[in-house]
Design an enzyme around this catalytic site. Structure first.
Site, short mmCIF file in Angstrom:
data_model
loop_
_atom_site.label_atom_id
_atom_site.label_comp_id
_atom_site.label_asym_id
_atom_site.label_seq_id
_atom_site.Cartn_x
_atom_site.Cartn_y
_atom_site.Cartn_z
N HIS A 274 0.85 -1.18 0.00
CA HIS A 274 0.00 0.00 0.00
C HIS A 274 0.89 1.23 0.00
CE1 HIS A 274 -3.01 2.97 1.31
NE2 HIS A 274 -3.89 2.12 0.81
N GLU A 327 -7.71 -5.21 -0.37
CA GLU A 327 -8.26 -6.01 -1.45
C GLU A 327 -8.12 -7.52 -1.21
OE1 GLU A 327 -6.32 -3.36 -2.17
OE2 GLU A 327 -7.66 -2.02 -3.29
#
Length: 387
Positions: A274, A327
Site C-alpha cells: 500500500h 483487497e
C-alpha cells in the site's frame, strides 16, 4: 518577437505522484500510515465498522456527527425513498449491460450517471447552494447500488430487482443482486466492509473527484471522473484480481513457486502493499477477522497464502516490508457472502460513493480551482517552423 521566459510565479518542485504533498485541508478524516490507523471525522473507522451501521456512518460523513435515533430513522427513510431508478435510465442500462464481449459494470455506471445528471437536470456546483448539493449527493448515492445491481441482472438476461424500502442499504444491495433476501450474517459482514471502505484519504479517485468539483462542475461529473480513476487495477479494481491469485496458486505447496515467479518477472502481487501503510492495513485486519469468523477452506487457504507471501516478500525484497491490503481479504469476504466476482469492485464503489460525494461537497465550499503546474522537459522552445 521577444519571449518572456521569466516564470510568472515561483514553481515548487514536488515528488512524483504528489507523494506526501498536502493539497488541501479536510474535516472528513485522515490516514496515519505509520500507525496503521485511519479515521472518519473524529472516530476510528474500524470502531465505526464494528459498532455502527452503514447509514449512521453515512450521516456522520455528511453532517459531522453521529445521528440521534430520530435523525437516523428520518435519514434511513429518506435514503430508501431515493433508490428507485428513473424510467429514462432503463434503456441506457440495457444497452450498457449487453455492450461488448466483456461485462464492465463500472463503465455502465459512468454512462448511467451521465444520463441521470440530465434526467435530474443537475446544476453545476458553482451555481447551487449547500441544500441543493446535499440533495443531489443523497440521490446519487442512494441510486448507485440500484444502477449497479440492475446492470448485473440485465447482463445475466434477468429483470432488475426493485429496491425494497424496508431493507437497509447493505441488505438491499445483496437482495437486488440475487433476488433473494440475504442471510443476516452475510449482511453484517458486507456492511462492515462497506463502512471500512467509505473513505481513505486523498487517494487517486478522491483527489480526482475534488479536482473536478473544484471547477464548479455538477456532482455527477465529479463522481464519474472519480469512478474512472477507481477502475484502474492499481486502485479499486483489485479485489477480484487478488482472489484470482488464490485460484492460480491452487494449493499450499505451490505458494513459493508462484510468488518467486511473480517477483522474478517484476509482476505486482495483487492484494499486497500500500502506498501509505508501513504496517498492517487495518482494513485487512478487520476483514481477516470477519473471514475467520465465517470460516471454511477458502479462509484457511487465504491466511496460509498471506503469511507465506509476506515472508517471501520480506526475503526477496529486503528493506520493503509489504503486508496484505484491503483487497486481499475483501475478495474472500465477498466471495463467502455470495457476491459474484464481477460485482466485487461495484460493491467497493457502493461505499466509496458516499466518501466521494462527501469530498465533493467539502471541495465545493472552497470555491478555489485546483490547478497545479508541470515541469516541461521537451525540446527547447520556440523553434522556427520548418520550411
Amino acid at each position: 518577437m521577444t519571449i518572456n521566459t521569466e516564470p510568472v510565479d515561483e514553481l515548487i518542485e514536488v515528488p512524483a505522484g504528489l507523494r506526501h504533498v498536502i493539497a488541501a485541508e479536510t474535516r472528513l478524516g485522515d490516514v496515519r500510515g505509520r500507525e496503521g490507523f485511519y479515521h472518519y471525522r473524529q472516530y476510528s473507522a474500524i470502531d465505526l465498522a464494528t459498532g455502527r451501521t452503514f447509514e449512521e456512518v453515512w450521516f456522520l460523513m455528511l453532517e459531522g456527527r453521529l445521528p440521534t435515533p430520530g435523525e437516523l430513522a428520518e435519514f434511513t427513510g429518506t435514503i430508501a425513498g431515493l433508490r428507485d431508478l428513473p424510467a429514462e435510465l432503463l434503456p441506457v442500462l440495457t444497452a450498457a449491460a449487453t455492450a461488448g464481449t466483456r461485462f464492465r459494470p463500472m463503465a455502465g455506471l459512468r454512462t448511467a450517471l451521465s444520463m441521470l445528471a440530465e434526467t435530474l437536470e443537475l446544476q453545476p456546483l458553482w451555481d447551487s447552494g449547500p441544500t441543493a448539493r446535499s440533495r443531489d449527493a443523497l440521490r446519487i448515492c442512494a441510486v448507485t447500488p440500484t444502477i449497479l445491481a440492475a446492470l448485473h441482472r440485465l447482463h445475466q438476461g434477468l429483470e432488475p430487482v426493485a429496491p425494497q424500502p424496508e431493507l437497509s442499504t447493505t441488505a438491499n444491495w445483496l437482495y437486488m443482486i440475487s433476488g433473494e433476501l440475504p442471510k443476516p450474517a452475510a449482511v453484517r459482514a458486507i456492511e462492515q466492509y462497506l463502512i471500512a471502505t467509505i473513505d481513505h484519504g486523498f487517494n487517486a479517485s478522491t483527489f480526482t473527484a475534488r479536482v473536478v468539483a473544484s471547477t464548479g462542475a455538477d456532482i455527477a461529473a465529479a463522481l464519474i471522473a472519480a469512478i474512472g480513476a477507481f477502475t484502474g487495477p492499481l486502485h479499486g479494481g483489485a479485489p477480484d484480481r487478488a482472489l484470482d491469485g488464490l485460484d492460480e496458486i491452487g494449493t499450499p505447496d505451490r505458494i513459493d513457486d508462484w510468488v518467486r515467479d511473480k517477483i522474478s518477472r517484476g509482476d505486482r502481487i495483487m492484494g499486497f502493499g500500500h502506498p501509505v501503510y508501513r504496517t498492517d492495513d487495518p482494513r485487512s485486519l478487520l476483514l481477516r477477522d470477519i473471514a475467520t469468523e465465517i470460516g471454511g477452506p477458502l479462509v484457511d487457504f487465504a491466511t496460509t497464502v498471506e503469511r507465506r507471501v509476506v515472508e517471501l516478500l520480506a526475503e526477496l525484497k529486503p528493506g520493503r516490508t509489504l503486508y496484505a491490503n484491503v483487497e486481499f481479504y475483501a475478495g474472500v469476504v465477498m466471495e463467502l457472502s455470495g457476491i459474484p466476482r464481477s460485482m466485487f469492485t461495484p460493491t467497493f464503489a457502493v461505499s466509496r460513493t458516499v466518501g466521494w460525494t462527501a469530498n465533493i461537497l467539502e471541495q465545493a465550499e472552497s470555491g478555489k480551482i485546483i490547478r497545479p503546474a508541470a515541469r516541461y522537459v521537451g525540446p527547447p522552445a520556440p523553434e522556427p517552423l520548418p520550411h
